[in-house]
Design a protein around this motif. Structure first.
Motif, short mmCIF file in Angstrom:
data_model
loop_
_atom_site.label_atom_id
_atom_site.label_comp_id
_atom_site.label_asym_id
_atom_site.label_seq_id
_atom_site.Cartn_x
_atom_site.Cartn_y
_atom_site.Cartn_z
N SER A 144 -13.55 -43.91 36.22
CA SER A 144 -13.15 -45.04 35.39
C SER A 144 -11.70 -44.85 34.99
O SER A 144 -11.17 -43.74 35.02
CB SER A 144 -14.06 -45.17 34.17
OG SER A 144 -14.00 -44.01 33.39
N SER A 157 -12.29 -50.05 38.46
CA SER A 157 -11.48 -50.03 39.68
C SER A 157 -10.03 -49.77 39.30
O SER A 157 -9.59 -50.07 38.19
CB SER A 157 -11.64 -51.34 40.46
OG SER A 157 -11.09 -52.40 39.72
N GLU A 254 -24.40 -56.07 33.51
CA GLU A 254 -24.00 -55.91 34.91
C GLU A 254 -22.66 -55.17 35.00
O GLU A 254 -22.47 -54.28 35.84
CB GLU A 254 -23.89 -57.30 35.56
CG GLU A 254 -23.64 -57.22 37.05
CD GLU A 254 -23.67 -58.59 37.72
OE1 GLU A 254 -23.93 -59.59 37.04
OE2 GLU A 254 -23.42 -58.63 38.95
N ALA A 255 -21.73 -55.52 34.08
CA ALA A 255 -20.42 -54.86 34.07
C ALA A 255 -20.57 -53.38 33.69
O ALA A 255 -19.90 -52.51 34.25
CB ALA A 255 -19.48 -55.57 33.10
N ALA A 258 -21.86 -51.43 36.59
CA ALA A 258 -20.81 -51.17 37.58
C ALA A 258 -19.84 -50.10 37.10
O ALA A 258 -19.52 -49.16 37.82
CB ALA A 258 -20.07 -52.47 37.89
N SER A 259 -19.38 -50.22 35.83
CA SER A 259 -18.32 -49.31 35.39
C SER A 259 -18.87 -47.90 35.13
O SER A 259 -18.15 -46.92 35.26
CB SER A 259 -17.63 -49.85 34.14
OG SER A 259 -18.52 -49.88 33.06
N GLY A 263 -24.73 -47.60 40.23
CA GLY A 263 -25.03 -47.96 41.61
C GLY A 263 -24.67 -46.86 42.61
O GLY A 263 -25.07 -46.92 43.77
N ALA A 271 -27.95 -55.90 41.25
CA ALA A 271 -26.56 -55.44 41.36
C ALA A 271 -26.15 -55.27 42.81
O ALA A 271 -25.00 -54.95 43.11
CB ALA A 271 -26.40 -54.12 40.62
N THR A 273 -27.10 -52.90 44.90
CA THR A 273 -26.87 -51.51 45.31
C THR A 273 -28.12 -50.95 45.99
O THR A 273 -29.25 -51.40 45.72
CB THR A 273 -26.53 -50.61 44.10
OG1 THR A 273 -27.65 -50.56 43.22
CG2 THR A 273 -25.31 -51.13 43.37
#
Ligand code: CUA
Length: 343
Positions: A144, A157, A254-255, A258-259, A263, A271, A273
């Motif tokens: 992160s 990202s 969901e965020a 991901a962060s 996944g 998601a 994955t």
């Protein structure tokens, strides 16, 4: 009668043959060096310098290899004994001049490589007077990034403005990881308890992959992150977008999924994955039911204390136990809701 060994005519013939062998070997080795794409296309100033060092060393190596191989080929052909020849070879004493040459020349070449490498290392470590500073956090099995600004922005990202010198500070929450974007060359470990740094100056707009290159656990191979090199205005737009969305981010399961890098290890259809390091999360509600605990409580416990109940066929101690501290209460709530299918 054959010409005597050591006569000028024989010596000239030998030198011509060794030279021919050397040129042939040199051409073959150069083709191997040039025709095979050993390095990815450079995307940073640092990688340009690393490439220069690589080719500087390679050219020297090809030269030395050609001479050594030529003398070996010549000797094998010229001095081959007949199968029934059991005689001892002639006694040979050292050749002082030759020994001085083959000690001094390699010493000069190796020193030249050292000097070039030291200059490149120093330059690649120098971020200039005013670099952009981005904090990188590594944990099993996700990266992160925290961007500077009035409201620091966190993202899963890495977005970098092109032609801007960037100083990354790396830290790890658990074990040793290693930061590497192949096209940008620079590499550095993220070590728990130590802050390490890495300088990058991207030169090409595009999409790259950051990968972990230190075996850090079962999910090591999945520990990747997307890297986007963009124009300065797109970078500013990214920061604004993230800063504006930051308020809702905490409640967006969901965020958070991901962060936090869930996944990287778990399959979860919503998601998209399909990793298999840990159990699939698609049937987590059903598994909660089997233990007789409310689904939300079971999911929460599985995130903050992953060894409390370990799914059949999986090992305890694989999933990081850091999420209770690395996720805010809001993020944790959102993630539990998301995984429970209540979103
Ligand atoms: Cu982190 Cu391998």
């Amino acid at each position: 009668m054959r010409a005597r060994v050591g006569s000028p005519a024989v010596r000239r013939g030998s030198i011509v043959r060794i030279t021919v062998y050397g040129v042939v070997v040199g051409i073959l080795a150069s083709l191997v060096a040039v025709l095979i794409p050993w390095l990815p296309t450079s995307a940073s100033e640092e990688m340009d310098r690393i490439e220069f060092t690589f080719w500087f060393t390679t050219v020297i190596c090809i030269g030395v290899f050609s001479i050594v191989a030529a003398v070996i080929v010549y000797s094998v052909l010229k001095f081959r004994a007949h199968p029934d020849d059991d005689r001892d070879g002639p006694p040979i004493h050292g050749h002082t001049a030759l020994e001085i040459y083959w000690t001094a020349i390699p010493a000069v070449l190796v020193t030249a490589i050292s000097v070039v490498s030291a200059i490149v290392l120093a330059k690649n470590d120098d971020a200039g007077p005013n670099p952009l500073r981005i904090a990188v956090t590594a944990q099993q099995f996700a990266w992160s990034f925290e961007y500077p600004g009035e409201d620091p922005v966190r993202s899963g990202s890495l977005v970098l403005p092109v032609r801007q010198s960037v100083k990354l500070t790396l830290r790890s929450l658990d074990v040793i990881h290693s930061f590497w974007i192949p096209e940008m060359g620079q590499k550095s470990d993220a070590v728990p308890g130590v802050e390490t740094t890495l300088v990058l100056t991207p030169t090409r707009v595009g999409s790259y992959t950051l990968m972990c290159t230190e075996l850090c656990g079962l999910g090591h191979a999945t520990m990747r992150a997307r890297v986007q090199v963009v124009e300065r205005k797109d970078y500013n737009a990214f920061l604004q977008r993230e800063a504006a969305g930051g308020g809702q981010d905490e409640n967006d399961g969901e965020a958070v999924f991901a962060s936090a890098g869930c996944g990287g290890c778990h399959a979860f259809e919503p998601a998209g994955t399909d990793a298999e390091v840990g159990p699939s999360l698609d049937d987590v509600a059903a598994r909660a039911e089997a233990t007789g605990v409310a689904a939300d409580d079971f999911i929460r416990q599985s995130i903050v204390d992953p060894d409390a109940v370990v799914a059949q066929g999986y090992q305890p101690g694989v999933m990081p136990k850091t999420y209770e501290s690395s996720l805010s209460d809001e993020q944790l709530d959102a993630l539990v809701q998301y995984l429970g299918g209540n979103e």
